[in-house]
Design an enzyme around this catalytic site. Structure first.
Site, PDB file in Angstrom:
ATOM      1  N   HIS A   1      85.394  -3.546 -10.306  1.00 56.09           N
ATOM      2  CA  HIS A   1      86.637  -4.505 -10.490  1.00 56.09           C
ATOM      3  C   HIS A   1      87.561  -3.618 -10.820  1.00 56.09           C
ATOM      4  CE1 HIS A   1      86.923  -4.925 -14.757  1.00 56.09           C
ATOM      5  NE2 HIS A   1      85.804  -4.244 -14.768  1.00 56.09           N
TER       6      HIS A   1
ATOM      7  N   CYS B   1      89.656  -4.765 -23.376  1.00 52.62           N
ATOM      8  CA  CYS B   1      88.473  -5.065 -24.148  1.00 52.62           C
ATOM      9  C   CYS B   1      88.900  -5.275 -25.624  1.00 52.62           C
ATOM     10  CB  CYS B   1      87.649  -3.903 -24.047  1.00 52.62           C
ATOM     11  SG  CYS B   1      86.921  -3.689 -22.406  1.00 52.62           S
TER      12      CYS B   1
END
Length: 380
Positions: free
Chosen positions: A200, A322
């Site tokens: 991705h 993240c």
């Protein structure tokens, strides 16, 4: 909409989605099945592996399909460490690795491994000499990211590989998630033993990734089961995902070959614009990858600017995706000796090959106006 958060994730190529849909609908068999439908799926899986191996100039037997960068990093680090624990229990990494490396290191430390976290210089680059200085008789693994996900700093992977080639009992793992298709790579010439990729990040689909592991490396598997992926990753293979990943990688590498110059031009324009703004500091080193530009706008709260830009159709990010919701100050910038009050106002623009200069011009104009407006509001 102008999307400038491509280091968090990229928009899948339409052709990738089409290939995934076609395979999922028409070749849905289990590759382990002996009947024709299963054998058709197995053939596609073999072809996808061969295509990726050819693109990376490695052997088909050195390609393993994963669910992404996090799993690939876990497979590499835990697989090597646990397999060769009797040989040694010392690991070398840096203080600026992605959490999917750092959290694994914490787990390995709980399993009695010793981990050396090396510092970086003000450009975010680790010293090859520093790595050499910290090698011990029981060192079994060195793990260094290829490109930093926050600043785009390129680590001296080729030089590190050359150094470690003199230590045949030490394995060299590279987290290449932000690097593939953005900077030169030769897995053989760089003497890399294990290299992690995530689909991705190069316009593939989430939940798909690649781990390169050099032939002869016996990785201890994370999952026990049916023995798929040559006993390294058990579980029914995601054939459609593998085919889509191969297509995405091919298209990304074509873009790297044909459109890298365009991205360099956009990077230069962004840098020039940022450096012309008052109280704005660019943190990405000059020789970093062109798709990542990290900067700070002094006195501006990160989440306030992000949402103000979003209202105007401009999308960028703060630190890595993240950790962006935790409101923590970037450990990478702190490691680069950036003062905390400046690091806490840091932002990341990350490009893709489909970005156009006219959109970049508009985004930078809106960014400058928004920063000035926010400062005006704060000073009232």
């Amino acid at each position: 909409m102008i999307y400038l958060d491509n280091s968090a994730t990229t928009k899948p190529f339409p052709e990738v989605i089409e290939s995934y849909t076609a395979v999922a609908a028409n070749y849905f068999g289990n590759p382990s099945s002996l009947h024709r439908i299963g054998m058709e799926a197995e053939k596609l899986l073999i072809q996808a592996r061969a295509q990726i191996a050819a693109l990376l100039d490695v052997k088909e037997s050195e390609i393993y399909f994963t669910s992404g960068g996090t799993e690939g990093n876990n497979m590499a680090l835990k697989g090597i460490s646990r397999r060769f624990k009797s040989r040694g229990q010392h690991i070398i990494t840096t203080s600026i690795e992605h959490d999917s490396i750092m959290k694994v290191m914490e787990q390995l430390e709980q399993d009695c491994f010793s981990v050396t976290y090396l510092p970086v210089n003000e450009d975010g680059i680790v010293s090859v000499e520093d790595i050499k200085k910290h090698i011990q008789s029981d060192t079994i693994l060195v793990s260094i990211m290829h490109v930093n996900n926050e600043t785009g700093a390129i680590q001296p992977i080729e030089a590190i590989g050359k150094l470690l080639n003199e230590y045949p009992k030490i394995y060299f793992h590279v987290d290449g998630v932000q690097a593939i298709g953005k900077t030169p790579l030769s897995l053989e010439d760089y003497h890399i033993d294990l290299y992690t990729m995530s689909a991705h990040k190069f316009h593939g689909l989430k939940g798909n990734g690649i781990l390169f592991a050099k032939d002869g490396i016996n990785i201890s598997p994370l999952l026990a089961g049916g023995g798929q992926e040559r006993n390294v990753r058990s579980g029914t293979e995601n054939v459609a995902g593998a085919v889509a990943t191969a297509k995405a990688l091919r298209m990304q590498l074509d873009n790297y070959k044909n459109q890298f110059g365009k991205m360099l031009e956009q990077n230069k324009f962004i840098r020039d614009q940022l450096e012309s703004m008052d109280n704005v500091v660019v943190h990405s080193p000059v020789n970093s990858v062109p798709h990542i530009i990290n900067f700070s706008a002094s006195g501006i709260k990160a989440e306030v600017l992000i949402h103000a830009l979003e209202e105007k159709g401009i999308f960028l990010s703060t630190t890595s995706a993240c950790s962006s919701k935790t409101n923590t100050v970037s450990k990478t910038l702190l490691a680069m000796r950036v003062p905390e009050n400046i690091a806490e106002s840091s932002f990341r623009i990350s490009l893709a090959y489909d970005n156009e200069l006219k959109d970049i011009r508009e985004a930078m104009s809106v960014l400058k106006e928004t920063i000035n407006w926010l400062r005006g509001v704060m000073n009232r």
